[in-house]
Design an enzyme around this catalytic site. Structure first.
Site, PDB file in Angstrom:
ATOM      1  N   ASP A  76       0.626  -1.116   0.031  1.00  0.00           N
ATOM      2  CA  ASP A  76      -0.058   0.172   0.026  1.00  0.00           C
ATOM      3  C   ASP A  76       0.962   1.153   0.003  1.00  0.00           C
ATOM      4  O   ASP A  76       1.931   1.175   0.357  1.00  0.00           O
ATOM      5  CB  ASP A  76      -0.810   0.075   1.432  1.00  0.00           C
ATOM      6  CG  ASP A  76      -1.977  -1.236   1.292  1.00  0.00           C
ATOM      7  OD1 ASP A  76      -2.075  -1.698   0.222  1.00  0.00           O
ATOM      8  OD2 ASP A  76      -2.263  -1.582   2.382  1.00  0.00           O
ATOM      9  N   GLU A  77       0.214   2.447  -0.192  1.00  0.00           N
ATOM     10  CA  GLU A  77       1.084   3.490  -0.471  1.00  0.00           C
ATOM     11  C   GLU A  77       1.574   3.994   0.943  1.00  0.00           C
ATOM     12  O   GLU A  77       2.688   4.398   0.873  1.00  0.00           O
ATOM     13  CB  GLU A  77      -0.156   4.903  -0.913  1.00  0.00           C
ATOM     14  CG  GLU A  77       0.438   5.974  -0.765  1.00  0.00           C
ATOM     15  CD  GLU A  77       0.204   6.728   0.662  1.00  0.00           C
ATOM     16  OE1 GLU A  77       1.251   7.363   1.019  1.00  0.00           O
ATOM     17  OE2 GLU A  77      -0.877   6.661   1.144  1.00  0.00           O
TER      18      GLU A  77
END
Ligand code: URA
Length: 229
Positions: free
Chosen positions: A103-104
């Site tokens: 994920d970011e």
């Protein structure tokens, strides 16, 4: 292989760009400038320099990146820069792809390669490659939560429970979780399923590879093809 072809295969631009780099005297091998684009080299163990920077010839490229927060694994990122922007241009030109996604806001070990068969092997659920995540939780982690993660929790997209291969508390709000699959937001959803919440997430290892302590966030390094076995 001809030197211009070596450069082309390693992502240094079009065939014409690569012949030009050599003819301009910007490429050296074994400490000597080679300005003949047609000069032949054995690629086995070949190391060449472009503008003084050394590059090992790799038929397939495999690198590890210490992913910082604030980068997306997608090639067409929507809100943040792509992790690919952290790699030098030749590796981007070669078409390296992340092996799975983080994920970011997740940090840590991300592998990237241009070897499609390797991506398949490392991400296929049948191969059970262990991934270790260091979780920082919002609420204290208790024994009941650890027991439920090990026993298996049902996520919203499939009826079969997913279980952690290992789960150890690490301080009051910390947890080290080993997963064998890589489902979408898997750690965050598993932690939510036991009534807690992920505040920070860091991947410390992938298969046999651990994130080296001296690889700073944003830096990358070559990985030997046999290091994953
Ligand atoms: N699980 C998640 O929830 N996020 C990641 O980035 C990786 C695993």
């Amino acid at each position: 292989m001809r030197l211009a072809q070596v450069l082309f295969s390693q992502g240094f631009g079009t065939r014409r760009d690569c012949a030009g780099l050599v003819a301009m005297g910007r490429v050296s091998v074994g400490g000597r400038v080679v300005d003949d684009p047609q000069a032949e080299f054995d690629t086995d163990g070949l190391v060449f320099e472009v503008d003084g920077q050394a590059w090992p010839y790799q038929e397939r490229a495999l690198v590890m990146l210490h992913k910082p927060a604030g980068y997306e694994c997608s090639q067409k990122p929507r809100h943040h820069p792509s992790v690919l922007s952290l790699l030098p241009p030749p590796l981007r030109t070669r078409g390296l792809q992340p092996v799975g996604r983080l994920d970011e806001d997740t940090t840590g070990l991300l592998l990237l390669t241009d070897d499609g068969a390797l991506i398949h092997r490392l991400t296929s659920p049948r191969h059970h490659v262990p991934k270790v995540y260091e979780v920082g939780a919002k609420h204290p982690v208790d024994d009941a939560q650890v027991a439920r993660l090990l026993a298996g929790v049902v996520l919203d997209d499939a009826p079969t429970p997913v279980r952690a291969a290992a789960a150890e508390r690490n301080g009051e709000r910390g947890l080290r979780l080993t997963l064998l699959e890589g489902k979408y937001h898997q750690v965050k959803r598993m932690i939510a399923a036991v009534g807690n919440r992920v505040e920070t997430l860091h991947r410390s290892s992938f298969g046999a590879l651990a994130l080296p302590a001296d690889l700073a966030a944003g830096e990358w390094r070559w990985v030997a093809p046999d290091a994953l076995r």
